[in-house]
Write an enzyme that holds these catalytic residues in place. Structure first.
Site, PDB file in Angstrom:
ATOM      1  N   TYR A  46      24.320  -3.108   4.508  1.00 37.19           N
ATOM      2  CA  TYR A  46      25.073  -3.986   3.594  1.00 37.19           C
ATOM      3  C   TYR A  46      24.984  -3.458   2.165  1.00 37.19           C
ATOM      4  O   TYR A  46      26.005  -3.305   1.473  1.00 37.19           O
ATOM      5  CB  TYR A  46      24.505  -5.405   3.675  1.00 37.19           C
ATOM      6  CG  TYR A  46      25.235  -6.421   2.808  1.00 37.19           C
ATOM      7  CD1 TYR A  46      26.368  -7.066   3.284  1.00 37.19           C
ATOM      8  CD2 TYR A  46      24.780  -6.724   1.528  1.00 37.19           C
ATOM      9  CE1 TYR A  46      27.037  -7.991   2.495  1.00 37.19           C
ATOM     10  CE2 TYR A  46      25.445  -7.644   0.744  1.00 37.19           C
ATOM     11  CZ  TYR A  46      26.563  -8.281   1.231  1.00 37.19           C
ATOM     12  OH  TYR A  46      27.236  -9.204   0.454  1.00 37.19           O
ATOM     13  N   LYS A  92      28.035  -1.944  -0.168  1.00 32.54           N
ATOM     14  CA  LYS A  92      28.464  -2.541  -1.442  1.00 32.54           C
ATOM     15  C   LYS A  92      28.351  -1.529  -2.583  1.00 32.54           C
ATOM     16  O   LYS A  92      29.191  -1.522  -3.489  1.00 32.54           O
ATOM     17  CB  LYS A  92      27.658  -3.807  -1.739  1.00 32.54           C
ATOM     18  CG  LYS A  92      27.902  -4.932  -0.731  1.00 32.54           C
ATOM     19  CD  LYS A  92      29.369  -5.341  -0.644  1.00 32.54           C
ATOM     20  CE  LYS A  92      29.569  -6.570   0.253  1.00 32.54           C
ATOM     21  NZ  LYS A  92      30.977  -6.979   0.327  1.00 32.54           N
TER      22      LYS A  92
HETATM   23  P1  NAD Z   1      31.611 -15.606   4.862  1.00 25.40           P
HETATM   24  O1  NAD Z   1      30.817 -15.109   6.005  1.00 25.40           O
HETATM   25  O2  NAD Z   1      31.610 -17.055   4.577  1.00 25.40           O
HETATM   26  O3  NAD Z   1      33.110 -15.111   4.993  1.00 25.40           O
HETATM   27  C1  NAD Z   1      33.393 -13.792   5.335  1.00 25.40           C
HETATM   28  C2  NAD Z   1      34.786 -13.756   5.914  1.00 25.40           C
HETATM   29  O4  NAD Z   1      35.089 -12.430   6.358  1.00 25.40           O
HETATM   30  C3  NAD Z   1      34.919 -14.672   7.140  1.00 25.40           C
HETATM   31  O5  NAD Z   1      36.108 -15.423   7.022  1.00 25.40           O
HETATM   32  C4  NAD Z   1      35.006 -13.691   8.298  1.00 25.40           C
HETATM   33  O6  NAD Z   1      35.768 -14.162   9.376  1.00 25.40           O
HETATM   34  C5  NAD Z   1      35.706 -12.528   7.624  1.00 25.40           C
HETATM   35  N1  NAD Z   1      35.573 -11.297   8.389  1.00 25.40           N
HETATM   36  C6  NAD Z   1      34.445 -10.719   8.868  1.00 25.40           C
HETATM   37  N2  NAD Z   1      34.761  -9.616   9.565  1.00 25.40           N
HETATM   38  C7  NAD Z   1      36.100  -9.484   9.519  1.00 25.40           C
HETATM   39  C8  NAD Z   1      37.016  -8.552  10.046  1.00 25.40           C
HETATM   40  N3  NAD Z   1      36.607  -7.491  10.773  1.00 25.40           N
HETATM   41  N4  NAD Z   1      38.331  -8.728   9.801  1.00 25.40           N
HETATM   42  C9  NAD Z   1      38.767  -9.779   9.075  1.00 25.40           C
HETATM   43  N5  NAD Z   1      37.941 -10.697   8.555  1.00 25.40           N
HETATM   44  C10 NAD Z   1      36.622 -10.554   8.780  1.00 25.40           C
HETATM   45  O7  NAD Z   1      31.141 -14.785   3.581  1.00 25.40           O
HETATM   46  P2  NAD Z   1      31.342 -15.087   2.022  1.00 25.40           P
HETATM   47  O8  NAD Z   1      30.068 -15.562   1.493  1.00 25.40           O
HETATM   48  O9  NAD Z   1      32.558 -15.913   1.801  1.00 25.40           O
HETATM   49  O10 NAD Z   1      31.541 -13.605   1.498  1.00 25.40           O
HETATM   50  C11 NAD Z   1      32.812 -13.072   1.141  1.00 25.40           C
HETATM   51  C12 NAD Z   1      32.591 -11.693   0.524  1.00 25.40           C
HETATM   52  O11 NAD Z   1      31.740 -11.815  -0.609  1.00 25.40           O
HETATM   53  C13 NAD Z   1      31.910 -10.703   1.465  1.00 25.40           C
HETATM   54  O12 NAD Z   1      32.426  -9.409   1.246  1.00 25.40           O
HETATM   55  C14 NAD Z   1      30.455 -10.778   1.038  1.00 25.40           C
HETATM   56  O13 NAD Z   1      29.736  -9.605   1.339  1.00 25.40           O
HETATM   57  C15 NAD Z   1      30.616 -10.986  -0.454  1.00 25.40           C
HETATM   58  N6  NAD Z   1      29.436 -11.608  -1.075  1.00 25.40           N
HETATM   59  C16 NAD Z   1      29.042 -12.871  -0.763  1.00 25.40           C
HETATM   60  C17 NAD Z   1      27.927 -13.411  -1.394  1.00 25.40           C
HETATM   61  C18 NAD Z   1      27.433 -14.807  -1.107  1.00 25.40           C
HETATM   62  O14 NAD Z   1      26.369 -15.179  -1.621  1.00 25.40           O
HETATM   63  N7  NAD Z   1      28.138 -15.621  -0.345  1.00 25.40           N
HETATM   64  C19 NAD Z   1      27.213 -12.667  -2.326  1.00 25.40           C
HETATM   65  C20 NAD Z   1      27.635 -11.388  -2.620  1.00 25.40           C
HETATM   66  C21 NAD Z   1      28.755 -10.866  -1.991  1.00 25.40           C
END
Ligand code: NAD
Length: 261
Positions: free
Chosen positions: A158, A162
């Site tokens: 991960y 990133k």
């Molecule tokens: P989440 O798990 O709630 O949502 C992720 C989404 O990506 C889901 O809807 C999932 O179905 C979709 N997904 C996964 N694999 C997929 C694929 N192969 N094709 C299409 N869709 C796919 O996560 P989140 O917290 O909403 O995170 C969204 C983004 O932000 C991600 O890239 C995550 O790494 C990043 N992020 C999140 C956080 C946090 O604290 N939530 C922090 C830093 C970065």
């Protein structure tokens, strides 16, 4: 509100829940047409569309795996047939899994890299090709993470993905700046989304995360959505190649906050 976004079209990957749903809803509130992408959660995608419509935008959902070229092509085709164009492409979909690095299989490493890095490359390439074909000054926004900069034991793939998104963003920004195409990343810190729901339901785990945030609270999806709307808008027309940290100060070495060090 950003008037220039009105009636434009955005593709938001992984927008059936979490940050993607919030970004889709916010861009909808800006009067945009939104292509909502889901992987498995069709009901979540429908809920996102209802939220977009309630906010004053238009939405349509499509299932696609962003780690495949066919999936990204399907998103593009759906955007064109539904709304006649693409102005903003948000590579939001992401996955993570916890495992000591000495136990992680190449298959699991590859799964995370395929979605988080290769998916962002294929999505960005698709958007850039579209913008070049129509001579448009389009916008790409990539969801990175504080782990673009902060190492994260047990999440090596991960963190590597990133960090890769950060450099991919800068490189594409430089490559297409003279064509008016802007490419930026948003790096959220610890956000209140389903990916973290189990962890933050435990008061001890929540408190230990809050200690790592100088603002001493986790972020809300709307904080990230607001950054996405600004980056998409003309208000950010001179901004390209940045990673915008939306992290309550998490990347500021919080250990030094109260005079330690
Ligand atoms: P989440 O798990 O709630 O949502 C992720 C989404 O990506 C889901 O809807 C999932 O179905 C979709 N997904 C996964 N694999 C997929 C694929 N192969 N094709 C299409 N869709 C796919 O996560 P989140 O917290 O909403 O995170 C969204 C983004 O932000 C991600 O890239 C995550 O790494 C990043 N992020 C999140 C956080 C946090 O604290 N939530 C922090 C830093 C970065």
């Amino acid at each position: 509100m950003y008037e220039d976004l009105h009636d434009k079209t955005a593709v938001v990957t992984g927008s059936s829940k979490g940050l993607g749903a919030s970004i889709a809803q916010r861009l909808g509130a800006e009067g945009m047409n939104i292509v909502v992408n889901y992987h498995t959660d069709e009901e979540g995608a429908r809920a996102t569309i209802r939220a977009i419509e309630d906010a004053g935008g238009a939405g349509t959902a499509i299932q696609a795996d962003v780690s495949s070229e066919a999936g990204i092509q399907a998103l593009r085709d759906h955007a064109l047939s539904s709304f006649g164009g693409i102005d903003v492409w948000v590579n939001n979909a992401g996955v993570e899994s916890e495992m000591p690095s000495d136990e992680r299989t190449v298959e699991e490493w590859q799964r995370v890299i395929d979605v988080n890095l290769t998916g962002v490359f294929i999505g960005s390439r698709c958007a850039v090709r579209h913008f070049l074909e129509f001579g448009m000054s389009g916008v790409v926004i990539n969801l990175s993470s504080v782990h673009e900069a902060i190492p994260w034991p047990h999440f090596a793939d991960y963190a590597a993905s990133k960090a890769g998104v950060g450099m991919l963003t800068k490189t594409l920004a430089l490559e297409y700046a003279d064509r008016g195409i802007r490419v930026n990343a948003i790096a959220p810190g610890a956000m209140n989304t389903p990916i973290n729901a189990a962890k933050f339901a435990d008061p001890k785990a929540l408190a230990s995360t809050e200690k790592l945030v100088p603002m001493h609270r986790i972020g809300e999806p709307e904080d990230v959505a607001a950054a996405a709307a600004w980056l998409a808008s003309e208000q950010a027309k001179y901004v390209t190649g940045i990673t915008l940290y939306v992290d309550g100060g998490m990347t500021l070495y919080p250990g030094f906050q109260y005079g330690e060090g």
